[in-house]
Design a protein around this motif. Structure first.
Motif, mmCIF file in Angstrom:
data_model
loop_
_atom_site.group_PDB
_atom_site.id
_atom_site.type_symbol
_atom_site.label_atom_id
_atom_site.label_comp_id
_atom_site.label_asym_id
_atom_site.label_seq_id
_atom_site.Cartn_x
_atom_site.Cartn_y
_atom_site.Cartn_z
ATOM 1 N N ALA A 16 0.830 -1.204 0.000
ATOM 2 C CA ALA A 16 0.000 0.000 0.000
ATOM 3 C C ALA A 16 0.865 1.255 0.000
ATOM 4 C CB ALA A 16 -0.929 -0.008 1.214
ATOM 5 N N GLU A 17 1.939 1.239 0.778
ATOM 6 C CA GLU A 17 2.859 2.381 0.832
ATOM 7 C C GLU A 17 3.527 2.584 -0.526
ATOM 8 O OE1 GLU A 17 6.208 3.823 3.995
ATOM 9 O OE2 GLU A 17 6.539 1.870 3.055
ATOM 10 N N MET A 18 3.950 1.500 -1.159
ATOM 11 C CA MET A 18 4.582 1.567 -2.477
ATOM 12 C C MET A 18 3.645 2.200 -3.492
ATOM 13 S SD MET A 18 5.824 -1.625 -4.889
ATOM 14 C CE MET A 18 4.166 -1.914 -5.570
ATOM 15 N N GLU A 19 2.388 1.764 -3.498
ATOM 16 C CA GLU A 19 1.412 2.298 -4.446
ATOM 17 C C GLU A 19 1.125 3.766 -4.178
ATOM 18 O OE1 GLU A 19 -1.120 -1.848 -5.153
ATOM 19 O OE2 GLU A 19 -1.663 -0.472 -3.524
ATOM 20 N N HIS A 20 1.054 4.124 -2.900
ATOM 21 C CA HIS A 20 0.735 5.506 -2.521
ATOM 22 C C HIS A 20 1.775 6.484 -3.044
ATOM 23 C CE1 HIS A 20 -0.769 8.805 -0.012
ATOM 24 N NE2 HIS A 20 0.489 9.048 0.300
ATOM 25 N N HIS A 21 3.043 6.095 -3.019
ATOM 26 C CA HIS A 21 4.121 7.005 -3.401
ATOM 27 C C HIS A 21 4.557 6.858 -4.863
ATOM 28 C CE1 HIS A 21 4.869 8.606 0.617
ATOM 29 N NE2 HIS A 21 4.747 7.369 1.094
ATOM 30 N N ALA A 22 3.985 5.908 -5.581
ATOM 31 C CA ALA A 22 4.402 5.666 -6.966
ATOM 32 C C ALA A 22 4.039 6.838 -7.871
ATOM 33 C CB ALA A 22 3.748 4.395 -7.492
ATOM 34 N N LYS A 23 4.891 7.090 -8.849
ATOM 35 C CA LYS A 23 4.607 8.100 -9.869
ATOM 36 C C LYS A 23 3.782 7.504 -11.008
ATOM 37 C CE LYS A 23 6.876 11.104 -7.551
ATOM 38 N NZ LYS A 23 6.118 12.139 -6.798
ATOM 39 N N ALA A 24 3.852 6.193 -11.157
ATOM 40 C CA ALA A 24 3.033 5.460 -12.121
ATOM 41 C C ALA A 24 3.071 3.996 -11.716
ATOM 42 C CB ALA A 24 3.546 5.640 -13.550
ATOM 43 N N LEU A 25 2.022 3.255 -12.081
ATOM 44 C CA LEU A 25 1.930 1.837 -11.746
ATOM 45 C C LEU A 25 1.634 1.027 -13.000
ATOM 46 C CD1 LEU A 25 -0.240 2.076 -8.506
ATOM 47 C CD2 LEU A 25 2.110 1.212 -8.589
ATOM 48 N N ARG A 26 2.327 -0.103 -13.138
ATOM 49 C CA ARG A 26 2.031 -1.075 -14.191
ATOM 50 C C ARG A 26 1.909 -2.438 -13.538
ATOM 51 N NH1 ARG A 26 5.427 -1.395 -19.521
ATOM 52 N NH2 ARG A 26 7.264 -1.258 -18.163
ATOM 53 N N VAL A 27 0.865 -3.166 -13.860
ATOM 54 C CA VAL A 27 0.662 -4.483 -13.262
ATOM 55 C C VAL A 27 0.292 -5.486 -14.343
ATOM 56 C CG1 VAL A 27 -0.191 -3.375 -11.165
ATOM 57 C CG2 VAL A 27 -1.816 -4.252 -12.822
ATOM 58 N N CYS A 28 0.570 -6.760 -14.077
ATOM 59 C CA CYS A 28 0.096 -7.825 -14.954
ATOM 60 C C CYS A 28 -0.430 -8.962 -14.088
ATOM 61 C CB CYS A 28 1.194 -8.301 -15.902
ATOM 62 S SG CYS A 28 2.616 -9.062 -15.093
ATOM 63 N N GLN A 29 -1.532 -9.551 -14.537
ATOM 64 C CA GLN A 29 -2.144 -10.659 -13.818
ATOM 65 C C GLN A 29 -2.642 -11.684 -14.833
ATOM 66 O OE1 GLN A 29 -2.441 -11.538 -10.717
ATOM 67 N NE2 GLN A 29 -1.726 -9.701 -9.630
ATOM 68 N N VAL A 30 -2.459 -12.949 -14.511
ATOM 69 C CA VAL A 30 -2.869 -14.023 -15.413
ATOM 70 C C VAL A 30 -4.168 -14.670 -14.960
ATOM 71 C CG1 VAL A 30 -2.199 -16.246 -16.422
ATOM 72 C CG2 VAL A 30 -0.477 -14.463 -16.048
ATOM 73 N N ILE A 31 -4.329 -14.897 -13.669
ATOM 74 C CA ILE A 31 -5.507 -15.586 -13.153
ATOM 75 C C ILE A 31 -6.436 -14.658 -12.385
ATOM 76 C CG2 ILE A 31 -6.309 -17.440 -11.631
ATOM 77 C CD1 ILE A 31 -5.070 -18.397 -14.214
ATOM 78 N N ASN A 32 -5.886 -13.658 -11.719
ATOM 79 C CA ASN A 32 -6.692 -12.766 -10.886
ATOM 80 C C ASN A 32 -6.833 -11.377 -11.495
ATOM 81 O OD1 ASN A 32 -7.093 -14.629 -8.718
ATOM 82 N ND2 ASN A 32 -4.994 -14.240 -8.062
ATOM 83 N N ILE A 33 -7.922 -10.718 -11.170
ATOM 84 C CA ILE A 33 -8.079 -9.302 -11.489
ATOM 85 C C ILE A 33 -7.134 -8.518 -10.577
ATOM 86 C CG2 ILE A 33 -9.698 -7.358 -11.562
ATOM 87 C CD1 ILE A 33 -10.305 -9.591 -13.576
ATOM 88 N N PRO A 34 -6.430 -7.512 -11.087
ATOM 89 C CA PRO A 34 -5.544 -6.722 -10.215
ATOM 90 C C PRO A 34 -6.287 -6.172 -8.997
ATOM 91 C CG PRO A 34 -5.156 -6.180 -12.517
ATOM 92 C CD PRO A 34 -6.363 -7.066 -12.492
ATOM 93 N N GLY A 35 -5.607 -6.177 -7.855
ATOM 94 C CA GLY A 35 -6.236 -5.771 -6.605
ATOM 95 C C GLY A 35 -6.858 -4.387 -6.638
ATOM 96 N N LEU A 36 -6.210 -3.432 -7.312
ATOM 97 C CA LEU A 36 -6.731 -2.067 -7.344
ATOM 98 C C LEU A 36 -7.986 -1.939 -8.188
ATOM 99 C CD1 LEU A 36 -3.542 0.206 -7.512
ATOM 100 C CD2 LEU A 36 -4.806 -0.643 -5.527
#
Length: 283
Positions: free
Chosen positions: A103-123
């Motif tokens: 959560a701290e990492m996401e809060h301070h990120a300037k941009a986010l990129r995620v990939c998921q194969v089986i699950n929908i991304p948490g956000l």
């Protein structure tokens, strides 16, 4: 100065970066201590984040180490100056620390990129979808633990809807869209939610279809947080034993390449949204 009890991953990163600067300068902790006018133990404690360090001391150490990367120095100094307690700290006694670090990492990120194969991304998960996933956790979670996890996950999503939202790119395999976690109604609501949030200008959804001609990796989920400078990027991996944060430069470069290759295997955002619509109609 009293030692830190539970330093967050962001605070630990300050010490990691200072150690890297010292090592690049070819200095030992003894030499660094002598130049700073302190003890070897003090340098070791700073690098291990047993003690806090001020922004001024970060700049002094960077000068001692002959670092000329001013954007990096400024970014690490800003991290040291930021003593704000984030909302995630209220979960400190009820949830694993790696989830708070995420959560701290996401809060301070300037941009986010995620990939998921089986699950929908948490956000991008609805509360009902998240709850269905947590009910299948191994080892099993108790009802109140499930609700803590759901609450925490939904609060994480604020980074996408604050006054200055973080730019967010989600690469999702078609398999994740067709998994019926929680049953038909929960799945359908989740798909409609994806379509809705994809209308936000800062959120980009890209789907890897089953009939794609390439698929770079079939590993665990990956969240990549871009920092104020590339050297301060962080990757978070989903593994069977929990979450893992990665900040080594070589590994970060590999994960950027993986994300780039995965994105090349995706449909366009418009075609991705059309596919989600078509999948939703099958339920």
């Amino acid at each position: 100065m009293a030692p830190r009890s539970t330093p967050t991953a962001r605070r630990v990163r300050i010490g990691v970066e200072l150690r890297r600067l010292r090592e690049r300068a070819g200095m030992t902790t003894v030499e660094a201590a002598r130049a700073l006018g302190t003890t070897q133990a003090q340098i070791s404690n700073i690098e291990a984040n047993r003690f806090g360090v001020s922004a001024d001391r970060v700049r002094t150490l960077a000068h001692i180490y002959d670092c000329t990367d001013q954007p990096l120095i400024d970014a690490v100094a800003d991290m040291a100056a930021d003593r704000t307690r984030g909302w995630w700290e209220e979960y400190r006694d009820t949830m694993p620390s790696p989830l708070l670090d995420l959560a701290e990492m996401e809060h301070h990120a300037k941009a986010l990129r995620v990939c998921q194969v089986i699950n929908i991304p948490g956000l991008l998960q609805t509360p009902e979808h998240a709850r269905a996933l947590f009910r299948e956790a191994v080892p099993p979670l108790r009802p109140h633990e499930i609700e803590h996890r759901v609450s925490h996950r939904i609060k994480r999503q604020a980074v996408l809807f604050r006054d200055v939202p973080v730019p967010y790119t989600a690469i999702i395999h078609e398999a994740a869209l067709r998994m019926q976690f929680g049953g038909r109604d929960v799945t359908l609501a989740q798909l409609h939610h994806l379509i809705e949030v994809s209308e936000e200008p800062h959120i980009t959804l890209r789907v890897i279809p089953f009939d794609g001609t390439s698929f770079p990796t079939a590993g665990h989920g990956l969240d990549y947080a871009h920092g104020p400078v590339t050297a301060l990027d962080t990757a978070q991996l989903d593994t069977s034993h929990g979450t893992e944060l990665v900040d080594a430069a070589a590994k970060l470069e590999t994960y950027r390449m993986i994300l780039d290759r995965m994105q090349k295997a995706t449909l366009t955002p418009t075609a991705s949204k059309d596919l989600i619509h078509r999948i939703a109609k099958t339920f």
